[in-house]
Enzyme design. Structure first.
Site, mmCIF file in Angstrom:
data_model
loop_
_atom_site.group_PDB
_atom_site.id
_atom_site.type_symbol
_atom_site.label_atom_id
_atom_site.label_comp_id
_atom_site.label_asym_id
_atom_site.label_seq_id
_atom_site.Cartn_x
_atom_site.Cartn_y
_atom_site.Cartn_z
ATOM 1 N N ARG A 158 3.910 8.306 61.830
ATOM 2 C CA ARG A 158 2.560 8.246 62.392
ATOM 3 C C ARG A 158 1.780 7.120 61.718
ATOM 4 O O ARG A 158 1.248 7.284 60.625
ATOM 5 C CB ARG A 158 1.823 9.577 62.228
ATOM 6 N N ASP A 441 -7.561 17.859 55.649
ATOM 7 C CA ASP A 441 -7.296 16.434 55.786
ATOM 8 C C ASP A 441 -8.441 15.788 56.546
ATOM 9 O O ASP A 441 -9.513 16.386 56.701
ATOM 10 C CB ASP A 441 -5.945 16.190 56.460
#
EC number: 2.3.3.9
Length: 542
Positions: A158, A441
């Site tokens: 990613r 996150d």
């Protein structure tokens, strides 16, 4: 030859790593990638700006009308054998953390979200370590990892999202584009070996705002395959539907990537934050306490997931759910009563996703893996559910009707804490952290700070104290109280105390902002405080 300048000297003990990762041929590949797509990327940024301006004058959104939406005959390209079953991925695995990365590749899962985005902080040191650890793994040289990439879980790489600029690299006098740097370096060093091992290269694509951006990625994939002599269609990519605009172009996104498509993924917190980002200055889009009122059982999110699954399956593509962020307490093997409650909550939530029709999802805590694998064994007798067609008719109103509910004192405290702690850890070069039994996150930081900003804007009353409203003064008191508590329990040095103070005031800055930044990671990545902490400002012209 392109003029490319690295604005960072190698950190201690990483001189050889930097020379290897950014060898001359890799630099030329990355610079050629930038040269080829520079115009299209500048257009992407301008289109985003124009689209955001246009949204302010529109009352609603509707589904895109396109030829590919009305054509029921097309399907995405064939799914490679190793991707037929991706019941379980590990999420937020930053490859800069070698110990966590090694633990992940030894886990009993099908895939790993190898993360340069939500769970990763892109300091120069972290970038070098991340690229290097991936290179070692692909070449069978990462200590403690399986010797062959073909026996590891599939790496779902990613790269950073389009909003992230790489301030450490200049190409033709311009700062580099974060996702292009990640994609270019990863492809140059690893693509052929991943292809030869029937293991990629495969990607997650974050924060796309529509099919035009998917089309650009597809063009980049085709270009890279030609440059590296890989067969057309080798690259596969799963698009994370993390933006409300993308939900109205699901068909078009799949079609834009078509032969390179690996379906779509649901990311709840970035998605909710994008609703506030696009429509949050309208009272009808006031989002209530997320811990109490916002989950996949709510109609707007349930409709979103059903639409993703229905669209993917109709086109022969897999649809994956979000990540379970719950963590077992340190040292637990899952058999204590507290852990059993956590495990059962995770399994209950994920069973609902399976019943909707998802083909897989993510967890963070590897200790949850055996329990989730058992859940799939009981409820997923086939590698995927793509042949299962979803009978649902989702309209625009389903996606844009915000659930009823209020604001709680606990919700304010939680959102303020997550925002401050995310910034605190980011300034320390860490992209995710643990708080109250969950991994946090940038996605949870986005929704946390967005909700506080929106609550200040509309001053709703508190559910648990209707005589009190959300005010800037209340938020400041909450932030100061949390910072004082964290200073005693978290900070062990004067540097950490200073960083916590900076995190508190930076949080208040975005809470109070008239026009808040669209992405908290852009705000931090571009901030002088972060760049001063991690940049030595030494030029290294390679």
């Amino acid at each position: 030859m392109t003029k490319i300048i690295l604005l960072q000297s190698p950190p201690p003990k990483l001189v050889d790593v930097q020379k290897s990762v950014f060898c001359q041929d890799a630099l030329e590949f990355v610079s050629k990638l930038h040269r080829t797509f520079d115009f299209e990327i500048e257009k992407l940024y301008k289109d985003r700006f124009a689209r955001n301006a246009a949204i302010q004058t529109r009352n609603s959104l509707d589904f895109k009308i396109s030829p590919e939406r009305n054509d029921t005959t097309w399907k995405v390209g064939p799914i490679p054998s190793r991707l037929q079953n991706r019941h379980l991925d590990l999420g937020d695995v930053s490859p800069s953390n070698a110990a966590h990365f090694i633990e992940a590749v030894n886990s009993d899962v099908q895939g790993i979200q190898v993360d340069f985005d939500d769970g990763h902080c892109p300091t120069w040191r972290n970038q070098l370590l991340a690229y290097h650890n991936i290179n070692l793994l692909v070449n069978g040289k990462l200590p403690g990892a399986p010797p062959s990439i073909s026996t590891c879980p599939v790496l779902m790489l990613r790269p950073r999202a389009w909003n992230m600029i790489d301030h450490d690299i200049l190409i033709e006098g311009k700062e580099a584009i974060g996702p292009l740097v990640d994609f270019g370096i990863l492809m140059y060093h690893n693509a052929k070996k991943l292809y030869e091992a029937n293991s990629g290269p495969y990607f997650y694509l974050s924060k796309l705002e529509g099919s035009s951006e998917a089309k650009l990625w597809n063009e980049i994939f085709v270009w890279a395959q030609n440059e590296l002599n890989l067969p057309y269609g080798t690259i596969k990519a799963c698009v994370l539907i993390e933006n409300i605009l993308s939900t109205f172009e699901l068909e078009e996104i799949l079609y834009a990537l078509k032969d390179h498509s690996l379906g779509l993924n649901c990311g709840i917190w970035d998605y909710c934050a994008s609703i506030i980002s696009k429509f949050g200055d309208r009272k009808e889009f006031l989002l209530p306490d997320r811990n109490k009122y916002v989950n996949m059982d709510r109609h707007f999110l349930n409709s979103y997931m059903k639409l993703v699954v229905k669209t993917c399956h109709a086109r022969g593509a897999p649809a994956t759910g979000g990540m379970a962020a719950a963590m077992l307490k340190p040292g637990s093997n899952g058999t204590d009563d507290e852990s059993k409650i956590i495990i059962n909550k995770v399994l209950e939530a994920k069973l609902k996703e399976i019943k909707i029709g998802v083909d897989g999802f993510m967890v963070y805590d590897v200790r949850l893996v055996p329990y989730v694998n058992e859940l799939w064994k009981k409820n997923g007798t086939t590698p995927n559910q793509i042949t299962r067609q979803i009978n649902t008719n989702v309209i625009a109103l389903d996606l844009l009707t915000i659930p009823q509910g209020g604001v709680t004192s606990q919700g304010i405290k939680h959102n303020v804490a997550v925002t401050i702690l995310f910034i605190y850890h980011w300034l320390a070069g860490i992209g995710h952290f643990f708080y109250n039994g969950n991994v946090e996150d940038s996605a949870t930081a986005e929704i946390s700070r967005a909700q506080i900003w929106q609550w200040i804007r509309f001053s709703p009353p508190l559910e648990d104290d209707p005589n009190e409203q959300v005010t800037p003064n209340l938020i400041e008191k909450t932030a100061s109280s949390f910072a004082a508590h964290a200073r005693k329990n978290l900070c062990r040095s004067s540097a950490e105390r200073k960083r916590l103070t900076a995190a508190k005031y930076m949080s208040l800055e975005i809470f109070y902002s008239r026009n808040p930044p669209e992405f908290i990671t852009s705000y931090l990545n571009d901030n002088h405080k972060f760049r001063t902490l991690h940049n030595k400002e030494l030029l290294s012209n390679l």
